[in-house]
Design a protein around this motif. Structure first.
Motif, mmCIF file in Angstrom:
data_model
loop_
_atom_site.group_PDB
_atom_site.id
_atom_site.type_symbol
_atom_site.label_atom_id
_atom_site.label_comp_id
_atom_site.label_asym_id
_atom_site.label_seq_id
_atom_site.Cartn_x
_atom_site.Cartn_y
_atom_site.Cartn_z
ATOM 1 N N PRO A 1 0.802 -1.237 0.000
ATOM 2 C CA PRO A 1 0.000 0.000 0.000
ATOM 3 C C PRO A 1 0.833 1.284 0.000
ATOM 4 O O PRO A 1 0.282 2.366 -0.201
ATOM 5 C CB PRO A 1 -0.796 -0.095 1.316
ATOM 6 N N GLN A 2 2.131 1.167 0.239
ATOM 7 C CA GLN A 2 2.948 2.355 0.482
ATOM 8 C C GLN A 2 2.970 3.326 -0.690
ATOM 9 O O GLN A 2 2.816 4.542 -0.515
ATOM 10 C CB GLN A 2 4.380 1.937 0.820
ATOM 11 N N ALA A 3 3.156 2.825 -1.900
ATOM 12 C CA ALA A 3 3.284 3.712 -3.057
ATOM 13 C C ALA A 3 2.017 4.531 -3.258
ATOM 14 O O ALA A 3 2.078 5.741 -3.498
ATOM 15 C CB ALA A 3 3.603 2.892 -4.309
ATOM 16 N N ALA A 4 0.859 3.876 -3.163
ATOM 17 C CA ALA A 4 -0.396 4.596 -3.332
ATOM 18 C C ALA A 4 -0.589 5.612 -2.211
ATOM 19 O O ALA A 4 -1.020 6.749 -2.454
ATOM 20 C CB ALA A 4 -1.559 3.612 -3.361
ATOM 21 N N PHE A 5 -0.280 5.213 -0.981
ATOM 22 C CA PHE A 5 -0.449 6.125 0.150
ATOM 23 C C PHE A 5 0.396 7.378 -0.034
ATOM 24 O O PHE A 5 -0.077 8.504 0.178
ATOM 25 C CB PHE A 5 -0.071 5.418 1.452
ATOM 26 N N ILE A 6 1.650 7.216 -0.435
ATOM 27 C CA ILE A 6 2.534 8.372 -0.604
ATOM 28 C C ILE A 6 2.063 9.245 -1.764
ATOM 29 O O ILE A 6 2.013 10.472 -1.656
ATOM 30 C CB ILE A 6 3.982 7.904 -0.817
#
Length: 452
Positions: free
Chosen positions: A358-363
């Motif tokens: 999920p990190q890329a979308a969250f950032i």
């Protein structure tokens, strides 16, 4: 100012365009991380003796890991330079440049003479080339995330953005696989003499393949829309710092825990298993290979899951698990059992996947579309300075000072807590707003941004 969620606007390219973007993001990042991971593994296994000879093996390992850190220290330069260019001249051109830069640096490391041949010039040249690698990686990640996510439906941004996240484990798997084969087929002397170079020289072929894929890809629909509207920023770095400081802080802090956890289970575990537990190099590499291979599937699954549940909640729960698992892991492997080592690394990297997916979308969701490449790149690279850059050095220093795994586990727990703080500062995605923007922009810009 535009709403922070508008970046994933239209999807006029159709399924074929989205598929090509996903593959280009995944393969290009994987190839660049192959280059980066080959160095990381070599730093743990052979560079201490070849480039930083010392009567004290620990000193050689520390110096080798210091060049590992140089690759992180140089990332902000790549983030500043290539992040800005990505918002000004486009994603595609920048991603081709970063691939060429890191590929050339890695190939040159493969032909670099050692300390025994040219003396002090060898480690100096190694540091310079490692610096160039870091600059390339610093400009790569933000663009790779946008390459796939800006072609995709914002309601599935977690999945599409995870394409770039699969790159590190895929590259790590390939790099360690090559090193494992070389280590298994060559004697110790052959591997340290020339075998390790083969993995670096393969970079030339792999980067050529990556360039072929990226050269065939169109610019993202979102950037084309920004061009058509004359909305490209003139000073994106300044705008990010002055208009979106909270978003930048949240994006930086959320990365710290995953970076430290990844450094433990893909880099330092090689040294710990061989030096502290007396296990073979092959056993340690096998554990990393198995864990990395599973991540290739777990990361996109985690990204897709974050599209169905609250992204921050999934990320936060996984960060808490990351803070607890090391205390179990070190007890589990204390007896030097190879099966338990594999199990421990697999679980550690599975937890990492639940954060990293999920990190890329969250950032990306923290920044407005016109500043998204710059903001994402700055967050990625600045987080590396306080996360992955110093992690192997701190792991080594803590183990040397206390002769215990407890400080190592505590360090990971603190890093995980920092990630939770970052998530609390961030914002959730507004998928309903994204969908409205996507439909509106698609009606206005479809002829201009369609990919043949």
């Amino acid at each position: 100012m535009q709403h922070p969620q508008q970046a994933a606007a239209p999807v006029p390219a159709g399924r074929s365009g989205i598929r090509r973007a996903f593959i280009a993001s995944l393969t290009g990042t994987a190839l660049e991380w192959y280059d980066f991971a080959v160095y990381s593994a070599a730093a743990a296994l052979v560079f201490g003796d070849l480039f930083f000879p010392s009567k004290n093996p620990l000193t050689g390992t520390l110096l080798a890991f210091s060049t590992y850190a140089v690759g992180y220290v140089s990332r902000p330069l790549g983030g500043f330079v290539f992040g800005r260019l990505g918002d000004v001249i486009g994603r595609k051109k920048v991603l081709i440049a970063t691939l060429v830069l890191i590929g050339a640096a890695t190939f040159l490391i493969g032909v670099l003479p050692t300390y025994g041949t040219v003396g002090i010039a060898a480690p100096i040249a190694l540091v310079v080339l490692r610096f160039a690698q870091g600059v390339g990686v610093g400009g790569e990640w933000g663009g790779a995330v946008l390459l796939s996510s800006e072609f995709g439906d914002p309601r599935r941004r977690g999945f599409y953005a995870s394409a770039a996240q699969v790159g590190p484990p895929a590259g790590n798997l390939l790099a360690n696989g090559v090193l494992a084969v070389l280590g298994a087929t060559l004697s110790e002397g052959q591997f340290e003499s020339w075998g390790w170079r083969v993995a670096f020289l393969l970079s030339g072929v792999l980067v050529g393949f990556g360039l072929w894929i990226r050269a065939k890809l169109e610019e993202t629909p979102v950037f084309k829309a920004l061009e058509a509207e004359h909305s490209r920023p003139q000073t994106p770095v300044r705008e990010v710092f002055t208009t979106q400081p909270r978003a930048l802080c949240a994006a930086i802090l959320c990365r710290v825990g995953p970076d430290v956890l990844y450094a433990m289970f893909t880099v330092f575990v090689l040294t710990y298993a061989t030096d502290e537990l007396g296990m073979s190099r092959g056993s340690a590499l096998t554990a990393v290979l198995v864990g990395s291979s599973l991540q290739i599937f777990l990361i996109p699954l985690a990204g897709a899951l974050s599209d169905r549940v609250n992204r921050r909640l999934l990320y936060g729960c996984s960060a808490l698990a990351a803070g607890v698992w090391p205390f179990v892991f070190f007890v589990l492997i204390d007896g030097g059992n190879r099966v338990l080592l594999v199990l421990g690394v697999v679980v550690g990297l599975a937890i990492h996947s639940l954060m990293y997916g999920p990190q890329a979308a969250f950032i990306a969701e923290q920044f407005s579309p016109r500043l998204r490449y710059t903001g994402s790149s700055l967050a990625y690279t600045l987080a590396g300075l306080i996360g992955g850059a110093i992690a192997p050095l701190l792991f080594t220093a803590l183990l040397s000072s206390y002769d215990s795994w407890v400080p190592l586990a505590l360090y990971i727990a603190v890093a995980s807590a920092v990630t939770v703080i970052g998530l609390s500062l961030g914002r959730d995605s507004a998928q309903a707003v994204d969908e409205d923007v996507r439909l509106a922009d698609a009606q206005e810009t479809e002829p201009a941004v369609r990919v043949p």
